[in-house]
Write an enzyme that holds these catalytic residues in place. Structure first.
Site: not given
Ligand code: EPZ
Length: 422
Positions: A121, A22-23, A397, A305, A116
């Site tokens: 976020r 998915k990701n 999802r 995850d 989610c």
């Molecule tokens: C991706 O989410 C994945 N989703 C998530 O999978 C996964 O848990 C996550 O990466 C971490 O590996 C998809 O790929 C679609 P991040 P993403 O940006 O991109 C903070 C699942 O169950 N942050 O790496 O949203 C954020 O709040 C899902 O499949 C900021 O502060 O994750 C978090 O604490 C859920 N500002 C951390 O960074 C930003 O602009 C990591 O988020 C962006 C992120």
């Protein structure tokens, strides 16, 4: 309201294939619009989020065909650069369309993404990276108005190795003039998969999988056919399901190196695991032991995850395991549901202390997010008696035919409509 009915206690045995990730497929689908040509994607899972991405592509004017696991996107007729709020709210990945639309059209209008509920976020890193590349972004009444007549390559240093911000920057940089260097980039395998897709489309990009990604923008894109990588999170979920229920299962078509933190933990918990580059075999014949603290971290650390499914397996174990969730501020919503099944878990901020119990009991529980929902299925498979799991919209999802796949391994799990019981 549909539900999974699970009669726990069956050992699992056999082999399973893991569907496409998915990701990976979500940012790749967004990237297809940049070429203005036909992209053929193989190994696309049939998931709610994939359907939502296709709806966005169609809204933008692309022609999309879906036949089994193959999705063909012709982005030549794309005629819009906005995404309506109801589509943005469907999932977090809708925001990755921002970099792709800007690269293609130089303008984009959209609201903030859904996804989610795992705590706040923000998308500040997405926006600051795109601004660094030359986009002007106005945030008004929950809407983003973006203009980038000309994107220019630059150095983008991410303060957190955000997966989504890395992807958005990669896409916008491919449509920029000059060289972009992303430092402190996310290193997740899905980022490398996106890079491979972009290279196949004609982009000049290297370094994904490491902390520095270099993109030489401005090269023309062409038609392509690409196979999406297997879903390591789904594979990790099946591993924890076997750990919870007991049994012997071969998980095929996965790269064991992407699962090493999960397999190392399960070995410590008492499972036997044998891996080769294409498959992972797990055998679990004894009760699990508690393990050393699990601290989630960006790749190659322990993946957030898999935190919930692993916790569900270790809820029934001898000993205590401490979890520290370092990625998301609120990713323990499954705990209250696991406790309904008899788990003994205490949460204090980012820390969860799991005191293993001898047995979990089937119960009526509700999925409140994707991986938390999968965790409830894992727990129910290892529990005594019957469970009813609602909130399947979350699980759908990220897992294709979860019940069918688990049934093929001997699990007693059925999807039902409201009112039915086992
Ligand atoms: C991706 O989410 C994945 N989703 C998530 O999978 C996964 O848990 C996550 O990466 C971490 O590996 C998809 O790929 C679609 P991040 P993403 O940006 O991109 C903070 C699942 O169950 N942050 O790496 O949203 C954020 O709040 C899902 O499949 C900021 O502060 O994750 C978090 O604490 C859920 N500002 C951390 O960074 C930003 O602009 C990591 O988020 C962006 C992120």
């Amino acid at each position: 309201m549909s539900a999974f009915l699970v009669s726990g206690g069956n050992r699992l045995s056999g082999a399973v294939h893991v569907h496409g990730a998915k990701n990976s497929v979500l940012p790749i689908l967004a990237a297809t619009i940049m070429s203005g040509k036909v992209s053929v994607l193989h190994n696309c899972p049939d998931l709610k989020d994939v359907t939502a991405s296709i709806q966005i592509l169609e809204y933008l004017g692309c022609k999309v065909q879906r036949e089994g696991g193959t999705v063909t996107v012709d982005s030549n007729p794309m005629s819009r650069c906005d995404i309506p709020d109801e589509l943005m709210r469907e999932m977090r990945s809708s925001v990755i369309f921002l970099g792709a639309i800007l690269a293609r059209t130089g303008r984009a209008v959209m609201s903030f993404p859904g996804g989610c509920e795992l705590g706040s976020r923000p998308i500040d890193l997405h926006l600051s990276s795109l601004r660094a590349l030359g986009a002007e972004i106005d945030e008004k009444s929950g809407c983003l108005y973006c203009a980038a007549p000309k994107l220019r390559g630059c150095e983008v240093n991410l303060s957190i190795p955000s997966v989504g911000a890395t992807e958005n920057t990669m896409l916008a940089a491919c449509g920029s003039e000059g060289v972009t260097v992303i430092t402190n980039a996310a290193r997740e395998p899905e980022i490398a998969d996106l890079q491979n897709f972009l290279i196949a489309m004609g982009a000049r990009i290297q370094g994904a999988g490491s902390s520095t990604i270099i993109i030489e923008g401005g090269y023309p894109f062409h038609e392509l056919s690409y196979r999406v990588m297997a879903d390591r999170i789904v594979a990790a979920t099946y591993l924890t399901a076997v750990a919870a229920a007991g049994g012997e299962v071969e998980i095929e078509d996965v790269d064991y190196r992407q699962l090493s933190t999960v397999t190392a933990t399960l070995i410590e918990a008492g499972c036997y695991i044998r891996s080769d580059p294409k498959r992972v075999f797990i055998s679990c014949t004894k009760p699990l032991f508690g393990v050393r603290p699990i601290r989630t971290a960006p790749y190659p650390g322990f993946l957030t995850d898999a935190q919930a499914p692993l916790m569900a397996a270790l809820a029934k174990s001898q000993g205590t395991t401490v979890f520290v969730e370092n990625i998301f501020e609120n990713r323990y919503r499954h705990v209250a549901e696991l406790m309904r099944m008899g788990a003994d878990i205490r949460v204090e901020g980012r820390v969860a202390v799991v005191c293993g119990v001898n047995t979990l009991r089937g119960a009526s529980v509700r999925a409140t997010d994707l991986r938390g929902g999968a965790a409830l299925v894992v727990a129910a498979l290892g529990a005594e008696g019957d469970s009813r799991i609602t909130g399947l919209g979350h699980i759908d999802r990220g897992y294709q035919d979860l019940d069918e796949t688990l049934r093929s391994l001997g699990a007693a799990i059925w999807r039902t409509e409201d009112g039915e019981t086992l």
